[in-house]
Design a protein around this motif. Sequence first.
Motif, PDB file in Angstrom:
ATOM      1  N   ASN A  82     -40.391 -15.242 -50.395  1.00 49.55           N
ATOM      2  CA  ASN A  82     -39.772 -14.055 -49.794  1.00 49.55           C
ATOM      3  C   ASN A  82     -38.258 -14.209 -49.698  1.00 49.55           C
ATOM      4  O   ASN A  82     -37.508 -13.283 -50.012  1.00 49.55           O
ATOM      5  CB  ASN A  82     -40.352 -13.816 -48.406  1.00 49.55           C
TER       6      ASN A  82
ATOM      7  N   MET B 273     -37.713 -11.548 -52.710  1.00 49.88           N
ATOM      8  CA  MET B 273     -38.191 -10.258 -52.238  1.00 49.88           C
ATOM      9  C   MET B 273     -37.097  -9.253 -51.890  1.00 49.88           C
ATOM     10  O   MET B 273     -37.341  -8.076 -51.790  1.00 49.88           O
ATOM     11  CB  MET B 273     -39.091 -10.441 -51.012  1.00 49.88           C
TER      12      MET B 273
ATOM     13  N   LEU C 264     -42.075 -11.724 -43.278  1.00 46.38           N
ATOM     14  CA  LEU C 264     -42.653 -11.865 -44.604  1.00 46.38           C
ATOM     15  C   LEU C 264     -43.232 -10.536 -45.077  1.00 46.38           C
ATOM     16  O   LEU C 264     -43.833  -9.786 -44.290  1.00 46.38           O
ATOM     17  CB  LEU C 264     -43.740 -12.936 -44.598  1.00 46.38           C
ATOM     18  N   GLU C 265     -43.059 -10.250 -46.350  1.00 51.99           N
ATOM     19  CA  GLU C 265     -43.573  -9.027 -46.946  1.00 51.99           C
ATOM     20  C   GLU C 265     -45.108  -9.061 -46.959  1.00 51.99           C
ATOM     21  O   GLU C 265     -45.727 -10.067 -47.305  1.00 51.99           O
ATOM     22  CB  GLU C 265     -43.041  -8.881 -48.373  1.00 51.99           C
TER      23      GLU C 265
END
Length: 377
Positions: free
Chosen positions: A264, A268, A281-282
């Motif tokens: 991430n 990301m 966090l995605e």
Amino acid sequence: MSKSVFLFSVVSLIVLSLAVVAFALSRPVAHWDVITYVASALKSLGLSGQELHQKTYVIIKNAYDPAIFGILAGSPEASGHGEYRYTIFSDPIALEQQLPFYRIRVAYIFLLNILAPVTGGLVGAAQIISAFSAGLITLVTGWALMQGPRALPPLLALGIVPVLVAGAGVIGAGQMETPDALASLVALLALLLMHSNRLVAFILLVLLVLIRTDGVLLTGLAVILLLAERETRVRYYLLAGLSVALYFFVNHHYGNYGHLTLFNFTLMNDAPDPYPATMALETDVVAYVKIYVFALIRFAPTLLLPGVILLVIAADIRRNRHVTPLTARAIIAVVFLAGHFLLFPLGSDRHYVFSIVFASVYAAQTLFGWATRDEAV
């Protein structure tokens, strides 16, 4: 082959390797990671907080001219990662939160501190390590081309080395103040020695994890090779186990955030979060899929080479009707590249230098062997 031709080739190879060292030292790229490696080295000496932050940037400022230092320090208005860099330049907490990603390169940090007094400081040590590692990779590449059952004629090998070294990213890795060139040197030696001196090869794999922890992937592939070849000597499995144990110990001891956080943090967003310890966090799977799609597009030119080498491997197995030790190691090199990309699709050549070099040496020797055998027929 005359003795004089062989001697000329060896001397020329040494000169070429020294030229790579000289070029890398004369044109360092001032990779931003040099800041965090310098900070990691100082952290290992007991510095922290404001003192660590101030000393780190004093070292960086003294090592580079003002224009380069300005790029490394960044600014909120700069494009790319300028705001990220400026936040770390401005905040000691942000700098220290980067270090768990870097302090896990234990052997590299140790070497920086050992060499700093004799190389003009930590930045000089980083440049020396990378440049000489690139030079040694060049030397080892030429030597590998001239060795083994598929050895190339010395003059042909000498002609191939510059193309291979440039195409595999050896020179670029040598210009960066990162552990990538050193890690590639150790990994390349481990692959080359995997059948001729397996004990040394596995000792090198243990060392590799202390230089770059993603080297544990190569250890896993080496264990698969042991099982495929029905290796019964326990010491190799014990060394492989030590490599894996060190991987987990080092990550835990230095508080590394884990692979998902690194993914991430690096991939990301448009720029990394300067505070990874608290970053979110995605959770959207589609976002991860997009990362792989875009990375595959960007990385396509580099993937062409292993794709061609896979075709050579398939043809080689068909011609020999079995997998030779050299072919087995070439498969490991290609699988490492693919596996590393699947785990971390950054698509940076510096992570795959050793695998591209070894696979290219294999392909050159194999294709030349086919050509000479066909001519003989």
